[in-house]
Each structure stands twice: as structure tokens, then as C-alpha cells.
Design a protein around this motif. Structure first.
Motif, PDB file in Angstrom:
ATOM      1  N   LEU A 663      57.962  36.752  53.171  1.00 14.74           N
ATOM      2  CA  LEU A 663      56.730  36.708  53.959  1.00 14.74           C
ATOM      3  C   LEU A 663      55.990  38.048  53.911  1.00 14.74           C
ATOM      4  CD1 LEU A 663      55.044  34.924  55.789  1.00 14.74           C
ATOM      5  CD2 LEU A 663      56.336  35.770  57.741  1.00 14.74           C
ATOM      6  N   LEU A 664      56.756  39.150  53.996  1.00 16.29           N
ATOM      7  CA  LEU A 664      56.127  40.468  53.884  1.00 16.29           C
ATOM      8  C   LEU A 664      55.434  40.634  52.540  1.00 16.29           C
ATOM      9  CD1 LEU A 664      58.820  42.819  55.484  1.00 16.29           C
ATOM     10  CD2 LEU A 664      56.585  42.238  56.420  1.00 16.29           C
ATOM     11  N   HIS A 665      56.120  40.192  51.504  1.00 16.20           N
ATOM     12  CA  HIS A 665      55.555  40.321  50.167  1.00 16.20           C
ATOM     13  C   HIS A 665      54.254  39.523  50.045  1.00 16.20           C
ATOM     14  CE1 HIS A 665      56.391  40.292  45.547  1.00 16.20           C
ATOM     15  NE2 HIS A 665      55.444  41.132  45.898  1.00 16.20           N
ATOM     16  N   LYS A 666      54.245  38.293  50.569  1.00 12.08           N
ATOM     17  CA  LYS A 666      53.042  37.460  50.494  1.00 12.08           C
ATOM     18  C   LYS A 666      51.878  38.087  51.262  1.00 12.08           C
ATOM     19  CE  LYS A 666      55.392  33.006  49.952  1.00 12.08           C
ATOM     20  NZ  LYS A 666      55.645  31.679  50.565  1.00 12.08           N
ATOM     21  N   TYR A 667      52.164  38.514  52.472  1.00  4.18           N
ATOM     22  CA  TYR A 667      51.080  39.045  53.301  1.00  4.18           C
ATOM     23  C   TYR A 667      50.518  40.355  52.744  1.00  4.18           C
ATOM     24  CZ  TYR A 667      51.714  35.577  56.960  1.00  4.18           C
ATOM     25  OH  TYR A 667      51.741  34.408  57.679  1.00  4.18           O
ATOM     26  N   VAL A 668      51.385  41.167  52.149  1.00  3.76           N
ATOM     27  CA  VAL A 668      50.891  42.398  51.528  1.00  3.76           C
ATOM     28  C   VAL A 668      49.951  42.073  50.371  1.00  3.76           C
ATOM     29  CG1 VAL A 668      51.595  44.367  50.130  1.00  3.76           C
ATOM     30  CG2 VAL A 668      52.780  43.877  52.258  1.00  3.76           C
ATOM     31  N   LEU A 669      50.348  41.084  49.555  1.00  4.86           N
ATOM     32  CA  LEU A 669      49.489  40.673  48.455  1.00  4.86           C
ATOM     33  C   LEU A 669      48.130  40.172  48.968  1.00  4.86           C
ATOM     34  CD1 LEU A 669      52.047  38.714  46.224  1.00  4.86           C
ATOM     35  CD2 LEU A 669      51.210  41.023  45.856  1.00  4.86           C
ATOM     36  N   LEU A 670      48.188  39.348  49.997  1.00  2.61           N
ATOM     37  CA  LEU A 670      46.938  38.766  50.507  1.00  2.61           C
ATOM     38  C   LEU A 670      46.052  39.824  51.137  1.00  2.61           C
ATOM     39  CD1 LEU A 670      48.291  35.456  52.103  1.00  2.61           C
ATOM     40  CD2 LEU A 670      47.162  35.756  49.908  1.00  2.61           C
ATOM     41  N   ILE A 671      46.638  40.721  51.933  1.00  5.28           N
ATOM     42  CA  ILE A 671      45.825  41.753  52.587  1.00  5.28           C
ATOM     43  C   ILE A 671      45.198  42.682  51.559  1.00  5.28           C
ATOM     44  CG2 ILE A 671      45.947  43.771  54.103  1.00  5.28           C
ATOM     45  CD1 ILE A 671      48.061  42.282  55.729  1.00  5.28           C
ATOM     46  N   ALA A 672      45.966  43.079  50.545  1.00  5.77           N
ATOM     47  CA  ALA A 672      45.410  43.953  49.503  1.00  5.77           C
ATOM     48  C   ALA A 672      44.273  43.252  48.762  1.00  5.77           C
ATOM     49  CB  ALA A 672      46.517  44.361  48.529  1.00  5.77           C
TER      50      ALA A 672
END
Length: 901
Positions: A663-672
Motif C-alpha cells: 500500500l505504501l508503494h502504491k500511494y507513493v507512486l500515485l502521489i508522485a
């Protein structure tokens, strides 16, 4: 000497009147001055009384004016006034009585005299009536003679007019060498029937008509003259014909039968003039074209003849005839040789670069995507009507439109260049001369207005650009090359041909002699039909399916979360979905797809793409929402109560850790991607969209409903607003990982029980509290999941995680205080009941105080180390309220109240 003594002064004024008078005077002088009182004035009744002399006597007003008089006195006064009136009347009668009596005496015998005067009046009346009748008869006779004379004068003027018409007809027939063998009516009628038969319209083509015109036998006598004399001769004939037409119009308004009899001659003269003028104009045009192979000096000598021909056409109002000759002699033959069905059938040059397709520019889901360099698109600009100079489209100073055609190796561009060169070489000078002739004829009033009276104002004058050039070119392109040029169903070829065609039209407009010629060309029916053949809505629908289809395919792919993130690629989109949206946004405004006439549709598609991406992000957030217990992380509280803090739930299983990591990985990708897409979109607006959208200056800055920039900003902000829930989830997961080591605080008493000295160093587990945060942002040395967001979110997210950690720390310290307090109470209770110890003495009070002091010192060292560790993350602990509360909490001894300060 008197025997009496003198009396005192008082005896002379026993009543002291003088003194009283003086006192009264002094009192009166000492009083303040007041306005005198107006007393009613008594005015006796007279003829000057306004109430009595009024036209309408008002009783009430009269009584109010005499209100100070009693009724008895008023009655007496009225009776006195009535007696005065009677006396005045009697006096008046007596004064005029003598004159009245003498008047009746003087009137004796006047009746007979009046009778004698009436007797001759009837005779005088009869004589006057007779004289009046005679005068009326004379006047009528004079009017009849005047009317007869006026009629004779008009008939004489009409006869002179008919003589002028006859002389003009004879003169024109002589100038045109028209034979007239007989004068009798039957011969004239036979000639008229012959003329009608010879001038009847045929079904021949325009080419055959031009051949017939050039071989007209009437024109044969002119070939013996020089071209200059021929032009002047035709112009003289045209001027003479305008005078004939003017005189014939005036005679026709008088219903002259003579005009009906010679109308066939006038028609024959008009036909001859038109035929001769057409033949001479056609021969002049043939002489100045490139096929004649004449030198420039010889061509310059023919220009005056051409000008004279066009002036003659303008005098006669035969503008469309001149344009038809120009089409038949020059334009149509060139179009047939140039624009035909196989003109674009040759294969494309291998050097021609292919137009990049949007399908090939969409991202690969397994790669990272850098922002491609943008090629600014130069939109078509409308021709300025105020442009005074019309530069050559093919000269040294080329326009951007002709440069677009020259730089292309496409066969259609070469065809357009060939047409432009022909128009500039063979028709530009003719258009300029015709335009000057039309302008001069509009500004000067001439007798030719009678010839043009039945012509509409907008149809007057030459219009070669619209009726000759564009009519032939547009019709030929639509008829012979329509399937290739308009490229229905082939969007790439359609876009290329549309750009080339628009550049050709604008270059053609630059060759126009005046802005009015451009307006006439754009108002021409062929221009309107040509514009409708470009099915722009169909083109946009195909592009829409192409763009939206690729975006939907990318959004249907699973979100990639196992790929390693490139930390240095700040301008790199990390997910295929964001890359697909960006490619779609840039495709809408790229030079290979964008068309200015569809700007409003591409603008709406841009907003729809951003809204679709926002909807997809919202769905991702809803699908990956954390459980309610985990998501409810402790909030910020400046006055954290250790007694009311609630511990975060523990999630230590391997599956939970793997899910959190994903989940952290997904959200970091989306926010960036959201942040990169935001900045790139606004840059795209500044560099391209704001330039391409029309009439940007018409929108006010505060008009949010109509300002495109405000609409785009609100749409982008709606997308960036989704960063907040993802940030909250990331902070919650990082907080849970960081508070794990704090469980050791509860075992501190057991760890410090065997020690005799005070602690001097913090415990080892303190350095591991913020280690997950450092690992997430890549500060510990290895590349972290959120390293790409370190510059933008480290301080914000790190500060919130640190506050949550301090809040949890306060909870554990408070729990430790409660446990120590409970043990102390329990030990005190045991000491009060036990008198001795069988196995030895109980622990002393000093030992208990030392344990408490060791715990307090250890807590202070640990909290201080935590603050130092937080400073390495650019966090300011002394500005954090929860950390200050934690520091105050550990400074107090364990024996104090457990309530925080």
C-alpha cells in the motif's frame, strides 16, 4: 414787594405731572423695541373695492373682508353705497340726455336715402358676375394654349431625343461596321428575325463559346488597327452605347413606339459590342499569359489595353462576362491540366517523414516514462483586414503559410504551390487592375449607372478572386481530388491535408488585391461547401476514440507496485496510468492532432481526461482503504493527557506487513505522479493551451465560470486533493511501525533492578523508533519507498509521525507511573501488617528511591535521545507540543501525581 412769600416749586405742579411724564418716558425708552401692531383700516365701499369689481362676486370673501363691521353697520353701508350708485347713474343719464335727443332728430330722412343706395347694388352685382365669367373663359383659354404649347415642347424634346437615338444607332452601326441594307419595315423585321436566330443560346460548352467569340466576323475590321487603337475604339463605342441606353430609357418611359421598333437594333448593337469586347479581351489575355512567350516589355505595353477592356466592362456593367472570359481563356485550361483525378496518385517520397501515430506514442506498462519534449504548435491566424500591403506568397519574404507548403515534400503541397505560382504570375496583375477599376467606378458617378440599375450593390464590380480563381480551384479539388484530399476515415492523412489546404487558402488570400476580395471569397458558395466537406466532427470523434481508448486500456491495467522507483527521475511518471493520461493530454494539443476549429472540443476532452484520472484515483483509494482501527491514528494534541491516550492496535503479522508495504508503494507512486502531472499540466497550459484557445483576453481574472485558466486550476486542484487521504494512510502505517519499540518502556523497571549506578546512556531500542521513517524516505543509506517524496513531504509527514510517537510514548510513561504507584501502595500495605521477616529484612526506603531515580534518569536520557534523533529528520522537537509534554512528564519523579502538567 408782595406781602405773600413765594410758593415752592411743588405748588405749581400739585399732581406732579411732569415727573410722571418723565418716568413714563424713561420706562418707554427702557422697553425692548417691538413691532407695531397693525390695526384694521376702515375703507369705505367704492368702485375700487376688489370684491365688488371682480367678475364673479364672492359673498363669503366680501363678508370676511368686512369682519370687523357689524351686520347693521354693513347693511347701512351697503344702502349708502347703493344710493351713491343711483345718484351716479342719474347724473350720467342727465349728462348724455341732450346728445340722445339730438341723435333721434338727426336720423330723420335717412331711410329713404338708404333705399336709394340699395337700388344700384343689384346692377353692379350683375356686371361683376358677367366680368368674372368673361375673365374665367379667357383664363381657361390661356391655360389650354399653355398646355398645348407644353405638350408641343415635350413632343419636340422627345423628337429631338428620338433623333439623338436614331443618330446614336446609326453612329454605332457605323462604328461597329454593322450593315443595314434596307429601310423598310419588312426588311428590318427580316433582319431582326435573322439576328434572333443567330444570337439564340446554344448548348455548346464554354470552350466552344470562346472559339466562336474569337472568330466573330464582326470583329474582323478591328484587326487592321493597332491594339491600342482597338481598345480606344471599343471604349468609345461603349461610351456611345451608354448614352444610347440612357436616351432609350428616357424614351421608353414615354411609351414611344419608335423604341419598340428599333429595340432589335439596340440589342444587336449590344450583342456586337459584347462580342467584340469579349474577343478583344480574350486575345489580350492570350497575349499576356506565359504561353504567349512575350517579353516583359511587350507585356507591359499590353497592360493599358487590358485596363481599357476592364474599364469598358465596368462601364457596361458586364463584370460577370469578363470573369467568364477569364475563366474560359486562362483559369479553366490551367485547372484541367493541373487538377485531375490522378494528380495525387503517385507514391509518397521515401524521404517524407511519417506522421507519428498516437497509438505508437502510448506508454508501455513495464517501463518508466519521461516527459517528451513538446513541439509548440503554431495555429492558423486570420488574415488582417487592415493589412495595406499584400506581400507575395512566393517571394523572398515568404509567409508562414507558404513556408509550410514549401517545406513539405507532399504531392498535395506541390500541387498547391503550382496553383499559387500560376495565380501570382498570370492573374495577380489582372486582379489588381480590376480592383482599381472597380474602386474608381464606385467613387465616381457616371451615366453607366442606368446600365447597372437592375444590379444589386453587392454584385457590382469585379470579383476575380472568388468567381474565377476560387470557384475553379475549389470545384476542381472537390470534384476530382475530394476522395484523396478530404481523406475520410484516415485521421493522420486528414490532418496533414487539412493543414496544407488551410496554408494554401491563406497564401491564396495573401495574393488578393484587397480585403474586400477576401471577404467575397469567404462568402462564396463554393467556399462554404468546401468548408463543409471537411468533416471536422467526424475527425474529432475518431481522435476521441483513439485517445480515450488508450487511456481506458491503461487504467484497466493493475497498478504496478513491485517496480523499483527511480529516485533521480523527478520529471518521470511512475505509473503507466499517469503516463497514459499525460500522453493523451499532450496529444490533444499536439501539432499532429490539434485543429484550431476544434479547440473547444479538445479543451473539453482535456478536462474530461483529468476528471477520469481523478475518478480512477478515487476508486484506488476506496479499494485500498485501511481498516478503521488502523486508520484512526492519534491526532495532534498540544496538551496530551497520558491518562486518556489510547494505544494503537498492533499488527505484527507478516501478511499485514506485506500488505502495508504494498500500500505504501502504491500511494507513493500515485502521489508522485499527481504532483508531476499537476506541474506538467499547468506548464502545458502556459506554453500551448493558453495560446491555442481563442479570445483569451475576453475573460476577466475573477470570472471563474468562464475563465478557462480558473477552470483548469480547479480541475487540477480537485485531483491533488486526493493526496490528503493517501498521506493520512501513509502516516498511519509509519506511525504503527515507529511505535513498536515503545513497548519496552513497560519492562524498564525489570531491566534496571540489578543495577547500582545511575544510567548514563539511552537504551539501544530508542534509536530504532524513527528507523522505519528513515528507511521509508531513504535516509538510512538504502533507497526507500518514499525517497522520491523526501523533499516535499519529509518535514510534514515526519512531523506528524513524530507527534504520534510522542503521544504513544506519553501513554507508556503514564502506564509505567501507574504501575510504580500501585507497587508502592502494595508494599506500604505489607509493611504495616508485617512486624518481622523470617528470611531477612525487607527492602529499605532508600533502595526504592534509588530505583525510582534510575527509572526517571533513564526516561530523561531516552527522551533526549529521541529528540536528537528527530533533528536528523529536519524535525524541530522543541516546537512540537507533544514532545514538550513528554519532556515535562519524564522530568517529574515517579512519586508525584500521574496527571500531566
Amino acid at each position: 414787594m408782595s406781602i405773600f412769600s413765594p410758593e415752592p416749586a411743588a405748588s405749581t405742579d400739585p399732581f406732579q405731572l411732569e415727573r410722571l411724564a418723565e418716568e413714563l418716558a424713561s420706562r418707554e425708552s427702557s422697553r425692548p423695541e417691538t413691532s407695531p401692531v397693525d390695526l384694521p383700516v376702515y375703507t369705505p365701499l367704492s368702485h375700487q373695492n376688489p370684491f365688488l369689481s371682480a367678475e364673479n362676486f364672492d359673498v363669503e370673501q366680501f363678508l370676511l373682508s368686512r369682519s370687523y363691521t357689524s351686520l347693521q353697520d354693513l347693511r347701512t353701508e351697503l344702502r349708502d353705497y347703493m344710493a351713491t350708485l343711483k345718484e351716479a347713474l342719474v347724473k350720467l343719464i342727465n349728462d348724455d340726455y341732450e346728445a340722445f335727443i339730438s341723435l333721434s332728430t338727426d336720423l330723420k330722412g335717412e331711410g329713404e336715402r338708404l333705399t336709394n343706395l340699395i337700388a344700384p347694388l343689384d346692377l353692379l352685382k350683375l356686371e361683376i358676375s358677367t366680368s368674372q365669367a368673361e375673365l374665367r373663359a379667357i383664363q381657361e383659354e390661356i391655360m389650354r394654349k399653355l398646355e398645348t404649347r407644353a405638350t408641343i415642347r415635350e413632343e419636340k424634346a422627345l423628337l429631338h431625343l428620338l433623333l439623338k437615338i436614331s443618330e446614336s444607332v446609326t453612329r454605332l452601326e457605323s462604328l461597329l461596321s454593322i450593315s443595314n441594307p434596307g429601310q423598310e419595315g419588312e426588311e428590318d423585321h427580316a433582319d431582326y428575325e435573322l439576328f434572333k436566330t443567330s444570337s439564340a443560346p446554344t448548348s455548346d460548352s464554354n470552350d466552344e463559346k470562346s472559339v466562336q467569340i474569337s472568330l466573330n466576323p464582326v470583329f474582323v475590321p478591328y484587326f487592321g488597327r493597332s491594339p491600342a487603337n482597338t481598345a480606344k475604339h471599343i471604349n468609345r463605342v461603349a461610351v456611345e452605347y451608354t448614352q444610347l441606353f440612357y436616351h432609350a430609357s428616357k424614351a421608353r418611359s414615354e411609351n414611344c413606339a419608335f423604341i419598340d421598333e428599333i429595340q432589335w437594333k439596340i440589342d444587336r448593337i449590344q450583342s456586337s459590342i459584347s462580342s467584340d469586347l469579349d474577343a478583344f479581351f480574350a486575345s489580350t489575355l492570350s497575349a499576356i499569359t506565359a504561353e504567349a512567350k512575350l517579353s516583359e516589355l511587350e507585356k507591359s505595353k499590353i497592360i493599358p489595353d487590358l485596363t481599357e477592356c476592364l474599364r469598358t466592362y465596368d462601364i457596361l456593367g458586364l463584370w460577370r462576362d469578363a470573369e467568364e472570359i477569364l475563366r474560359a481563356e486562362i483559369m479553366r485550361s490551367f485547372i484541367k491540366k493541373t487538377v485531375f483525378m490522378g494528380a495525387l496518385s503517385a507514391p509518397h517520397s521515401p524521404l517524407l517523414p511519417r506522421t507519428p501515430s498516437i497509438a505508437s506514442s502510448f506508454p508501455n506498462p513495464n517501463t518508466s516514462y519521461s516527459m517528451p519534449p513538446r513541439t509548440p504548435f503554431t495555429p492558423f491566424t486570420a488574415f488582417s483586414a487592415q493589412q495595406s500591403a499584400f506581400p507575395s506568397a512566393l517571394g523572398q519574404s515568404k509567409s508562414s503559410f507558404s513556408r509550410t507548403l514549401d517545406d513539405s515534400d507532399d504531392l498535395l503541397a506541390k500541387l498547391y504551390i503550382q496553383i499559387l505560382r500560376f495565380v501570382e504570375r498570370d492573374l495577380s496583375s489582372i486582379m489588381e487592375i480590376a480592383d482599381k477599376v472597380s474602386i474608381k467606378s464606385r467613387t465616381s458617378a457616371s451615366i453607366s449607372g442606368y446600365l447597372q440599375s437592375d444590379v444589386k450593390k453587392e454584385d457590382s464590380g469585379f470579383d476575380i478572386m472568388a468567381n474565377v480563381i476560387w470557384n475553379e480551384v475549389g470545384t476542381a479539388i472537390m470534384g476530382d481530388l475530394g476522395n484523396v484530399v478530404f481523406a475520410a476515415g484516415r485521421p493522420d492523412e486528414f490532418r496533414k491535408n487539412y493543414e496544407l489546404t488551410q496554408a494554401f487558402i491563406r497564401s491564396l488570400e495573401l495574393l488578393a488585391p484587397s480585403p474586400q476580395a477576401i471577404e467575397s471569397m469567404r462568402a462564396h458558395p463554393v467556399y462554404s461547401i468546401f468548408g463543409k466537406r471537411w468533416q471536422l466532427p467526424v475527425y474529432f470523434q475518431m481522435r476521441w476514440k483513439e485517445i480515450v481508448g488508450k487511456v481506458e486500456e491503461a487504467l484497466a491495467l493493475p497498478l504496478e507496485s513491485s517496480r523499483k522507483i527511480n529516485v533521480d527521475g523527478m520529471d518521470t511518471l511512475l505509473t503507466p496510468q499517469a503516463a497514459a493520461v499525460w500522453v493523451a493530454l499532450t496529444a490533444c494539443w499536439s501539432a499532429e492532432i490539434y485543429i484550431p476549429e476544434l479547440s473547444h472540443k479538445f479543451w473539453r476532452l482535456t478536462l474530461q481526461l483529468l476528471s477520469r484520472y481523478r475518478g480512477w484515483l478515487n476508486d484506488i483509494i476506496q479499494q485500498n482503504s485501511y481498516s478503521a482501527s488502523v486508520a484512526s491514528a492519534p491526532g495532534k494534541n498540544s496538551e496530551t493527557s497520558a491518562g486518556t491516550s489510547t494505544p494503537l492496535p498492533e499488527r505484527s503479522s507478516l501478511d499485514a506487513f506485506s500488505a502495508d508495504e504494498s500500500l505504501l508503494h502504491k500511494y507513493v507512486l500515485l502521489i508522485a505522479d499527481i504532483e508531476i502531472l499537476k506541474s506538467s499540466t499547468m506548464m502545458l497550459w502556459e506554453e500551448e493551451i493558453s495560446i491555442m484557445l481563442p479570445d483569451m483576453e475576453d475573460y476577466e481574472e475573477d470570472d471563474y465560470a468562464l475563465n478557462p485558466q480558473k477552470i483548469l486550476e480547479s480541475t487540477v486542484l480537485a485531483t491533488t486533493a486526493l493526496i490528503a487521504p493517501m498521506s493520512k494512510m501513509i502516516i498511519s502505517i509509519l506511525t504503527e511501525r515507529c511505535i513498536g519499540p515503545l513497548n519496552t518502556v513497560n519492562k524498564m523497571r525489570t531491566d534496571l533492578r540489578g543495577r547500582k549506578q545511575l544510567p548514563t546512556e539511552p537504551q539501544p531500542w530508542v534509536s530504532s523508533i524513527l528507523r522505519p521513517l528513515k528507511s521509508f524516505f531513504g535516509i538510512s543509506g538504502s533507497d526507500g519507498i518514499g525517497a522520491i517524496l523526501k523533499d516535499d513531504h519529509l518535514q510534514d509527514w515526519g512531523g506528524q509521525v513524530f507527534e504520534n510517537v510522542c503521544d504513544k510514548y506519553c501513554y507508556h510513561v503514564t502506564a509505567l507511573r501507574k504501575a510504580e504507584e500501585y507497587l508502592q501502595k502494595l508494599q506500604k500495605g505489607k509493611k504495616s501488617t508485617a512486624t518481622f521477616s523470617l528470611f531477612g529484612s525487607a527492602p529499605s526506603k532508600d533502595d526504592e528511591g534509588k530505583d525510582e531515580e534510575r527509572i526517571r534518569v533513564q526516561l530523561i536520557l531516552d527522551v533526549h535521545a529521541l529528540g536528537k534523533d528527530a533533528e536528523t529528520l529536519n524535525i524541530k522537537p522543541m516546537e512540537t507540543q507533544t514532545f514538550l509534554a513528554l519532556s515535562k512528564l519524564v522530568q517529574r519523579s515517579l512519586s508525584e501525581s500521574s496527571e500531566p502538567a
